[in-house]
Design an enzyme around this catalytic site. Structure first.
Site, short mmCIF file in Angstrom:
data_model
loop_
_atom_site.label_atom_id
_atom_site.label_comp_id
_atom_site.label_asym_id
_atom_site.label_seq_id
_atom_site.Cartn_x
_atom_site.Cartn_y
_atom_site.Cartn_z
N GLN A 113 3.91 7.10 2.62
CA GLN A 113 3.21 6.26 3.57
C GLN A 113 3.06 4.87 2.95
OE1 GLN A 113 1.59 7.80 7.00
NE2 GLN A 113 3.70 7.97 6.32
N TRP A 159 0.82 -1.21 0.00
CA TRP A 159 0.00 0.00 0.00
C TRP A 159 0.85 1.26 0.00
CZ3 TRP A 159 -5.10 1.87 0.49
CH2 TRP A 159 -5.24 3.15 1.03
N TRP A 179 -9.59 9.02 -0.34
CA TRP A 179 -9.90 8.09 0.75
C TRP A 179 -11.25 7.41 0.58
CZ3 TRP A 179 -6.28 6.16 3.47
CH2 TRP A 179 -5.15 6.89 3.79
N ASN A 213 0.21 5.67 0.34
CA ASN A 213 -0.59 6.88 0.30
C ASN A 213 0.32 8.11 0.34
OD1 ASN A 213 -1.05 5.75 3.28
ND2 ASN A 213 -1.47 7.93 3.47
N ASP A 214 0.16 9.03 1.24
CA ASP A 214 0.74 10.38 1.14
C ASP A 214 2.23 10.40 0.76
OD1 ASP A 214 -1.72 10.73 2.27
OD2 ASP A 214 -0.99 11.71 4.08
N PHE A 217 3.92 8.18 10.56
CA PHE A 217 3.03 8.91 9.67
C PHE A 217 3.80 9.98 8.90
CE2 PHE A 217 -1.54 8.18 11.39
CZ PHE A 217 -1.33 6.81 11.41
N GLU A 239 -4.83 18.51 7.11
CA GLU A 239 -3.70 17.60 7.08
C GLU A 239 -2.63 18.09 6.10
OE1 GLU A 239 -5.02 13.24 8.16
OE2 GLU A 239 -5.68 13.74 6.13
#
Length: 494
Positions: free
Chosen positions: A54, A35, A305, A37-38, A97, A222
């Site tokens: 991430q 996976w 998301w 993400n950011d 994170f 965020e």
């Protein structure tokens, strides 16, 4: 090196050999395994662009966050490096994170990230406690700072959430002072961006609230980024749980750009304008870097998301980054254009000029799923403006994705409801753009699983993931009313 990090590195190395690289995006960075993400730690270090992200290597769905790592010399050809961080300390045991990176004067690479620990509450529930941490390394291996965390709840003023305190973006001013902005939530449940400073990059102190949401744009803010551009200061952030405002902002987790001025002695930021960063379906948490030649370059997570959980559980990887975009400000507006390095990939030009049509047409040679295509449209007759124009791509007898424009409303729409999805998730987004008498410029960049549409030389951008099978290579054009069109298409060859 901890066992958790060593295990992650061994897993990604062995799993990667079993994956089919031909099905990956060609020039967009995607998850090595598992996976993504950011984007994190987007920086230029030792002659290369570094992108961390991430990362949950063990599953193509969200899980305990690590930091993946890749490098590039041109922002388009990416090489994977071993995972940089794993949740392996008491202060980050439930996740490393988002964060950022920069070069230290002694030549080391500094990473600043959010460490997460889940704490149990008296009622039996759990709550994340978030704090800012540091790791330092050589571009491949990183050692966590022995005095982590460098910022935690004790450093926050009264009313600031200790559980919504994340995503530090760090930079260094000319006087040698380090600053970082961090997303936070005040007592009213809205979002805010906090400013911290340091003399050495390791010992930090709270300065002030740089910007406050006051319930204007969603809730928690965020992944902030703050930088000077073309004489203005720009704050980028990604608000959660937004409500729509006309066609500028949409429901869900979105993007926000605030442009204004900043007194660099007091760090008082005065907002002058606001806008969405991307008007499509799949773009979130962008981060920027200043290139060696002075360009401000931005990359975002090319996903959202609300749809990110809708993919098969047996996929070996999930997640990709957007095309790198050069930023500028023109007439008080953020402008985004693909990095100039993309021109170096262009091959096999096919060009048409003054194509006049109504209804649907195809043009010989205009097809493909890894292309860069520029389209200029205008009414054939200035006294009779067409009612609708559309370009359909990733097309076969059954599927297609479309971008359409209605000049009387000056509204552009990305629509993938016919792309093959069987889920009732987000498939359409609309935006109001500038158009004079029905004239419009589009630049469409396709890369196997995605489409990025740049409108009027980057005044608006609409980004969407496209899951249609790769055999769907067709492109067609449609007009309700007479249109005159110029098209030039290039294959993008790595």
């Amino acid at each position: 090196m901890s066992k958790a990090l060593r295990d992650a590195r061994e897993y990604e190395e062995t799993t990667e050999t079993k994956m089919k690289t031909k099905m990956r995006p060609a020039f967009h960075l995607s998850a090595r395994v598992g996976w993504m993400n950011d984007p994190n730690g987007f920086s230029f270090y030792n002659g290369e662009y570094h992108m961390f992200y991430q990362y949950h290597p063990y599953d193509a769905h969200w899980g305990p966050m690590h930091w993946g790592h890749a490098v590039s010399r041109d922002l388009l050809h990416w090489q994977n490096r071993p995972a940089a961080l794993a949740p392996d300390m008491d202060y980050d045991r439930d996740g490393c994170f988002s964060g950022s990176a920069l070069s230290l004067p002694d030549g080391r690479h500094l990473l600043m990230y959010t460490g997460v620990v889940q704490c149990s509450l008296p009622d039996g529930s759990y709550k994340d406690m978030q704090r800012q941490c540091i790791a330092v390394g050589d571009g491949t291996d990183y050692v966590k700072y022995e005095q982590n965390p460098v910022l935690d709840g004790q450093d926050l003023p009264a009313g600031c959430s200790k559980s919504d305190f994340r995503d530090p973006k760090i930079w260094k001013e000319k006087d040698g002072t380090y600053y970082c902005v961090v997303g936070n939530r005040p007592a009213d449940g809205s979002g805010q961006i906090l400013l911290f400073s340091s003399q050495d990059g390791f010992k930090w102190k709270y300065d002030k609230i740089l910007a406050a949401n006051n319930h204007r744009f969603g809730k928690m803010w965020e992944c902030p980024d703050f930088f000077k551009l073309d004489g203005k200061w720009v704050l980028l952030t990604s608000p959660q749980d937004m409500l729509p405002q006309g066609l500028e902002y949409h429901n869900g987790n979105g993007t926000l750009c605030l442009i204004g001025t900043c007194d660099e002695t007091t760090w008082d930021f005065t907002e002058e304008s606001d806008q969405a960063i991307d008007y499509g379906i799949d773009f979130y948490a962008p981060q920027t870097v200043l290139s060696p030649d002075g360009r401000r370059i931005m990359i975002g997570w090319m996903q959202n998301w609300d749809t990110s959980g809708v993919h098969p559980k047996n996929e070996p990887w999930f997640g990709q980054m957007s095309l790198p975009r050069e930023l500028s400000i023109e007439n008080g507006r953020l402008i985004q254009k693909p990095v100039w390095e993309l021109y170096d990939l262009r091959r096999n030009e096919i060009k048409y000029e003054n194509v006049e049509f109504t209804d649907a047409i195809r043009l010989d040679g205009i097809e493909g799923r890894r292309i860069d295509m520029e389209i200029n449209i205008r009414p054939r007759d200035k006294e009779s403006i067409y009612r609708k124009f559309a370009v359909r791509f990733a097309q076969d007898e059954q599927y297609h994705t479309a971008v359409s424009f209605r000049p009387y409303e000056s509204v552009i729409k990305i629509d993938r409801k016919f792309s093959g999805s069987r889920r009732a998730v987000i498939h359409q987004r609309r935006s109001r753009v500038n158009s004079k008498n029905g004239s419009l410029k589009l630049r469409l960049v396709l890369d196997r699983h995605s489409a990025e549409i740049f409108v009027n030389d980057g005044e608006h951008v609409l980004t969407a993931v496209v899951s249609t099978r790769q055999e769907a290579q067709g492109i067609s054009f449609f007009a309700d009313g007479w249109v005159s069109m110029d098209v030039v298409k290039y294959e993008l060859v790595m």
